[in-house]
Design a protein around this motif. Structure first.
Motif, PDB file in Angstrom:
ATOM      1  N   GLU A   1      42.488  50.241 -14.142  1.00  0.00           N
ATOM      2  CA  GLU A   1      43.781  49.627 -14.421  1.00  0.00           C
ATOM      3  C   GLU A   1      43.728  48.117 -14.185  1.00  0.00           C
ATOM      4  O   GLU A   1      43.325  47.645 -13.131  1.00  0.00           O
ATOM      5  CB  GLU A   1      44.865  50.256 -13.553  1.00  0.00           C
ATOM      6  CG  GLU A   1      46.241  49.807 -13.947  1.00  0.00           C
ATOM      7  CD  GLU A   1      47.327  50.606 -13.268  1.00  0.00           C
ATOM      8  OE1 GLU A   1      48.495  50.309 -13.546  1.00  0.00           O
ATOM      9  OE2 GLU A   1      47.017  51.510 -12.474  1.00  0.00           O
ATOM     10  N   TYR A   2      44.140  47.371 -15.205  1.00  0.00           N
ATOM     11  CA  TYR A   2      44.181  45.910 -15.164  1.00  0.00           C
ATOM     12  C   TYR A   2      45.290  45.470 -14.215  1.00  0.00           C
ATOM     13  O   TYR A   2      46.405  45.960 -14.275  1.00  0.00           O
ATOM     14  CB  TYR A   2      44.435  45.382 -16.570  1.00  0.00           C
ATOM     15  CG  TYR A   2      44.606  43.891 -16.663  1.00  0.00           C
ATOM     16  CD1 TYR A   2      43.512  43.045 -16.580  1.00  0.00           C
ATOM     17  CD2 TYR A   2      45.866  43.331 -16.838  1.00  0.00           C
ATOM     18  CE1 TYR A   2      43.664  41.677 -16.678  1.00  0.00           C
ATOM     19  CE2 TYR A   2      46.027  41.960 -16.928  1.00  0.00           C
ATOM     20  CZ  TYR A   2      44.922  41.140 -16.845  1.00  0.00           C
ATOM     21  OH  TYR A   2      45.079  39.784 -16.941  1.00  0.00           O
TER      22      TYR A   2
ATOM     23  N   GLU B   1      43.919  40.205  -9.684  1.00  0.00           N
ATOM     24  CA  GLU B   1      43.392  41.139  -8.678  1.00  0.00           C
ATOM     25  C   GLU B   1      42.288  42.004  -9.305  1.00  0.00           C
ATOM     26  O   GLU B   1      42.266  42.203 -10.519  1.00  0.00           O
ATOM     27  CB  GLU B   1      44.514  42.056  -8.175  1.00  0.00           C
ATOM     28  CG  GLU B   1      45.645  41.332  -7.485  1.00  0.00           C
ATOM     29  CD  GLU B   1      45.213  40.774  -6.140  1.00  0.00           C
ATOM     30  OE1 GLU B   1      44.511  41.473  -5.400  1.00  0.00           O
ATOM     31  OE2 GLU B   1      45.586  39.623  -5.855  1.00  0.00           O
ATOM     32  N   PRO B   2      41.383  42.540  -8.492  1.00  0.00           N
ATOM     33  CA  PRO B   2      40.354  43.443  -9.034  1.00  0.00           C
ATOM     34  C   PRO B   2      40.989  44.696  -9.650  1.00  0.00           C
ATOM     35  O   PRO B   2      42.000  45.200  -9.165  1.00  0.00           O
ATOM     36  CB  PRO B   2      39.514  43.820  -7.814  1.00  0.00           C
ATOM     37  CG  PRO B   2      39.809  42.784  -6.791  1.00  0.00           C
ATOM     38  CD  PRO B   2      41.200  42.294  -7.063  1.00  0.00           C
ATOM     39  N   ALA B   3      40.373  45.173 -10.707  1.00  0.00           N
ATOM     40  CA  ALA B   3      40.862  46.393 -11.371  1.00  0.00           C
ATOM     41  C   ALA B   3      40.649  47.595 -10.456  1.00  0.00           C
ATOM     42  O   ALA B   3      39.703  47.640  -9.675  1.00  0.00           O
ATOM     43  CB  ALA B   3      40.130  46.591 -12.688  1.00  0.00           C
ATOM     44  N   LEU B   4      41.549  48.563 -10.589  1.00  0.00           N
ATOM     45  CA  LEU B   4      41.457  49.797  -9.801  1.00  0.00           C
ATOM     46  C   LEU B   4      41.093  50.960 -10.701  1.00  0.00           C
ATOM     47  O   LEU B   4      41.549  51.031 -11.852  1.00  0.00           O
ATOM     48  CB  LEU B   4      42.796  50.109  -9.125  1.00  0.00           C
ATOM     49  CG  LEU B   4      43.257  49.169  -8.032  1.00  0.00           C
ATOM     50  CD1 LEU B   4      44.640  49.580  -7.546  1.00  0.00           C
ATOM     51  CD2 LEU B   4      42.267  49.181  -6.874  1.00  0.00           C
ATOM     52  N   ASP B   5      40.297  51.897 -10.167  1.00  0.00           N
ATOM     53  CA  ASP B   5      39.971  53.095 -10.937  1.00  0.00           C
ATOM     54  C   ASP B   5      41.246  53.880 -11.218  1.00  0.00           C
ATOM     55  O   ASP B   5      42.037  54.158 -10.310  1.00  0.00           O
ATOM     56  CB  ASP B   5      38.989  53.989 -10.183  1.00  0.00           C
ATOM     57  CG  ASP B   5      37.551  53.525 -10.328  1.00  0.00           C
ATOM     58  OD1 ASP B   5      37.241  52.889 -11.364  1.00  0.00           O
ATOM     59  OD2 ASP B   5      36.747  53.793  -9.422  1.00  0.00           O
ATOM     60  N   ALA B   6      41.436  54.239 -12.493  1.00  0.00           N
ATOM     61  CA  ALA B   6      42.602  55.032 -12.877  1.00  0.00           C
ATOM     62  C   ALA B   6      42.205  56.460 -13.232  1.00  0.00           C
ATOM     63  O   ALA B   6      43.054  57.329 -13.327  1.00  0.00           O
ATOM     64  CB  ALA B   6      43.315  54.376 -14.049  1.00  0.00           C
ATOM     65  N   GLY B   7      40.910  56.681 -13.479  1.00  0.00           N
ATOM     66  CA  GLY B   7      40.446  58.022 -13.831  1.00  0.00           C
ATOM     67  C   GLY B   7      39.565  57.978 -15.068  1.00  0.00           C
ATOM     68  O   GLY B   7      38.988  56.943 -15.413  1.00  0.00           O
ATOM     69  N   THR B   8      39.463  59.125 -15.724  1.00  0.00           N
ATOM     70  CA  THR B   8      38.663  59.217 -16.938  1.00  0.00           C
ATOM     71  C   THR B   8      39.469  59.857 -18.046  1.00  0.00           C
ATOM     72  O   THR B   8      40.418  60.606 -17.781  1.00  0.00           O
ATOM     73  CB  THR B   8      37.392  60.079 -16.699  1.00  0.00           C
ATOM     74  OG1 THR B   8      37.788  61.380 -16.303  1.00  0.00           O
ATOM     75  CG2 THR B   8      36.483  59.471 -15.657  1.00  0.00           C
TER      76      THR B   8
END
Length: 124
Positions: free
Chosen positions: A108-109, A113-120
Motif C-alpha cells: 500500500e502506497y 512513508e515506506p509502503a506497507l504489505d497489503a497482501g497478495t
C-alpha cells in the motif's frame, strides 16, 4: 330434461370454479416485487455504485518486475480483493505483458512513508 339442465348447471359451476382457481394460481405466481424486494434492489444498486466509486480511486503507483511482481497501490477506501482486477490491469499496463494466473505481492502506497504489505492478489 331436468337432468340435462341440472347437469349443465353443475358443469357451468365447475367450470367457473376451475377457471377461478386457475386464474388465482396464475396471479399468485406472477413476479410482483414486494416492498422488501424493491428496497433490497435499491440497496443493491446503491452498493454497486459505491463499489464503482471506490474502485475508481484505486491507483497503481509502481511495479517491481520479478518472478512474483510487487505492485505499489493506492487503495483509498477499497479493499484489496475487491480491487483485484483494477490492480492486475494497472500492473499489466506498466509491465507491458499479460499477468493472467500470476500472484502479485501488493504493497500500500503511503506517500513519503515506506509502503506497507497489503497482501497478495491472483490475476484472473
Amino acid at each position: 330434461m331436468l337432468m340435462r339442465v341440472i347437469g349443465g348447471a353443475v358443469l357451468i359451476v365447475l367450470l367457473f370454479f376451475g377457471i377461478r382457481f386457475y386464474l388465482t394460481s396464475v396471479v399468485n405466481h406472477i413476479a410482483v416485487p414486494t416492498v422488501e424486494e424493491s428496497r433490497l434492489g435499491a440497496q443493491a444498486s446503491v452498493n454497486a455504485e459505491a463499489l464503482r466509486q471506490r474502485l475508481a480511486r484505486v491507483r497503481v503507483q509502481g511495479v517491481f518486475d520479478s518472478s512474483s511482481p510487487v505492485v505499489i497501490v493506492e487503495l483509498a477506501a477499497a479493499q484489496l480483493q475487491e480491487s483485484r482486477e483494477v490492480i492486475c490491469a494497472g500492473a499489466e499496463r506498466r509491465l507491458r505483458r499479460p499477468l493472467a494466473g500470476l500472484t502479485l505481492r501488493v504493497q500500500e502506497y503511503r506517500g513519503s512513508e515506506p509502503a506497507l504489505d497489503a497482501g497478495t492478489v491472483r490475476c484472473p
